[in-house]
Design an enzyme around this catalytic site. Structure first.
Site, short mmCIF file in Angstrom:
data_model
loop_
_atom_site.label_atom_id
_atom_site.label_comp_id
_atom_site.label_asym_id
_atom_site.label_seq_id
_atom_site.Cartn_x
_atom_site.Cartn_y
_atom_site.Cartn_z
N GLU A 67 0.80 -1.22 0.00
CA GLU A 67 0.00 0.00 0.00
C GLU A 67 0.84 1.29 0.00
O GLU A 67 0.76 2.09 0.93
CB GLU A 67 -0.94 0.02 1.21
CG GLU A 67 -1.90 -1.16 1.25
CD GLU A 67 -3.03 -0.97 2.26
OE1 GLU A 67 -3.05 0.05 2.97
OE2 GLU A 67 -3.89 -1.85 2.33
N GLU A 125 -5.24 -8.64 0.70
CA GLU A 125 -5.82 -8.35 2.02
C GLU A 125 -7.30 -8.07 1.86
O GLU A 125 -7.70 -7.32 0.98
CB GLU A 125 -5.21 -7.09 2.67
CG GLU A 125 -3.84 -7.27 3.24
CD GLU A 125 -3.32 -5.99 3.91
OE1 GLU A 125 -4.12 -5.16 4.39
OE2 GLU A 125 -2.08 -5.85 3.94
C1 FCB Z 1 -4.34 -2.22 5.57
C2 FCB Z 1 -2.92 -2.49 6.04
C3 FCB Z 1 -2.85 -3.55 7.10
C4 FCB Z 1 -3.96 -3.43 8.11
C5 FCB Z 1 -5.29 -3.34 7.41
C6 FCB Z 1 -6.48 -3.27 8.34
O1 FCB Z 1 -4.43 -0.96 5.01
O2 FCB Z 1 -2.14 -2.91 4.95
O3 FCB Z 1 -1.58 -3.46 7.71
O4 FCB Z 1 -3.73 -2.36 8.93
O5 FCB Z 1 -5.31 -2.22 6.57
#
Ligand code: FCB
Length: 453
Positions: free
Chosen positions: A175, A359
């Protein structure tokens, strides 16, 4: 001609082996052992210890103590039947000063972890940078300093040389857009800087780091599958006024388009390029940044609303969370349609790439119940919907390679500390007791049986 997609059943049954099912974590959020094994300090060590930076003054000094409890955590992964595990390597464990001497004790830790994963049939997926920059580099400006990109490539070489015979799946950056926005523009994450102007250098140098790292990575890892894990929100106008509609387009360009286009097509979108200071991009940079990759990592959580803000320098817009009657522990809305939107958009804009949901998950205030059970039924519903959307996209022909739940463990959720709980496995941060939640058992049965019910 029939393809694999045509043969997929249209019901909720998951074709066995169709997706690499995994769970994700990151180093600072779980490892702890901040001063153990020769690890240098990171920007998160410094930031979290600043008064007021994190809720209740919490920090990652101990976190889930995973640096010591990694074998127990591997056993949990086996119990869940995970096919893949995405973890990040802490740069300050490998190069405690960010550059120069290598701390082999740090490499040994990840070496053992990778062997442990392989022995259990779990595919290791490594992220090189999940926001824990060595503090020594921040003293020169961190990602505002062009040389940080070069040191990142050296670090990538050190790690891939050691692990590249076994780890084939690599995310260079996690990110970069969120890191830029939260850490350099808004100052709510490390390094806590707050200036709109920082957007350009922080973005460009991270992307340059990604491109430079691909060279040692390709040299050290045969058959590597490489990419970036992008944070992708669905951005919509806050009202139907035309200025808010324009704001939504502009917000999407600054938060997503700039990162995707620079890495996958070798240029910055016009709206960004026109306000970019002339001295940041050097000749040849975009060729390095757009070296070929194999995977687009999608970190998907939420929808945002954009509003025109003519007085906000550079950007001209603000974004806000959608107000919902059932906010999660993060205040986020549950919006699975946004994941469908991104999977389809990426497939149509970048059809050559394989997409991996690196994620996706939900933060809740889970508590251990009287019978020792964590009954997180809301997380099961959330996962069922988001995985359902992912499988529907797969059936419709989107090239998707895997899906990773954020997160394996309840962990240090940045400025919110340990309050929001994202794990399939609950962690009592006083005793380090781990408890598989109802969602963990549900995910295990999904992986084992292919049944999404
Ligand atoms: C994302 C991050 C991860 C975690 C999630 C909830 O943006 O990559 O580390 O904090 O959110």
């Amino acid at each position: 001609m029939t393809t694999a997609h045509d043969q997929m059943p249209s019901s909720n049954a998951v074709p066995p082996g169709a997706l690499l099912w995994g769970a994700a974590t990151s180093a600072y959020q779980i490892e702890g052992a901040a001063h153990v094994g020769g690890r240098g300090a990171s920007i998160w060590d410094a930031f979290a210890h600043q008064p007021g930076a994190v809720e209740r003054g919490e920090h990652g000094d101990v976190a889930c103590d995973h640096y010591r409890l990694w074998e127990a955590d591997l056993a949990l992964m086996s119990q869940l039947g995970l096919r893949a595990y995405r973890f990040s390597v802490a740069w300050p464990r490998i190069h405690p000063n960010g550059r120069g001497s290598i701390n082999t004790t740090g490499l040994d830790f990840y070496d053992r972890l990778v062997d442990g994963l392989m022995a259990r049939g779990i595919t290791p997926c490594a992220t090189l940078y999940h926001w824990d920059l060595p503090l020594a580099l921040q003293e020169h400006g961190g990602w505002l300093w062009r040389d940080t990109a070069r040191y990142f490539a050296d670090y990538a070489h050190s790690v891939t040389q050691r692990l590249g015979d076994r780890v084939k799946f690599w995310m260079t950056l996690n990110e970069p857009s969120a890191h830029t926005e939260l850490g350099y523009v808004m100052g709510v994450h490390a390094p806590g800087l707050r200036r709109g102007e920082h957007y350009f250098a922080a973005m460009h140098h991270q992307l340059l780091a990604h491109g430079l790292a691909l060279e040692p990575l390709r040299a050290n890892v045969r058959d590597a599958q490489v990419g970036i894990a992008y944070n992708l929100a669905q951005i919509e106008p806050a009202t139907d006024r035309s200025e808010d509609q324009e704001a939504a387009i502009r917000a999407d360009v600054f938060a997503h388009g700039a990162y995707l286009e620079a890495t996958l097509r070798g240029h910055y979108p016009a709206d960004v390029a026109v306000v970019m200071p002339a001295d940041i991009v050097e000749p040849g940079d975009l060729d390095i940044i757009s070296r070929p990759v194999d995977v687009i990592g999608v970190n998907y959580y939420l929808r945002l609303l954009a509003r025109a803000a003519p007085l906000r320098e550079i950007f001209g817009y603000t974004t806000e969370l959608v107000k919902t009657r059932r906010p999660t522990a993060m205040g986020w809305e549950e919006y699975p349609a946004g994941l469908a939107y991104w999977l389809n958009r990426l497939q149509s804009e970048y059809p050559d790439q394989t997409i991996v949901v690196t994620e996706n998950g939900i933060g809740l205030p889970d508590r251990l119940g009287p019978a020792g059970v964590i009954a997180d039924t809301r997380r099961i519903d959330y996962l069922r919907e988001h995985i359902g959307v992912t499988l529907a996209a797969l059936r419709a022909g989107v090239k998707i390679g895997g899906y990773f739940v954020w997160s394996l463990l309840d962990n240090f959720e940045w400025q919110c500390g340990y309050r929001p709980r994202f794990g399939l496995v609950g962690v009592d941060h006083h005793t380090q007791q781990r408890t598989i939640k109802a969602s963990g058992y549900w995910y295990a049965q999904l992986i084992a049986s292919g049944n999404l019910e």
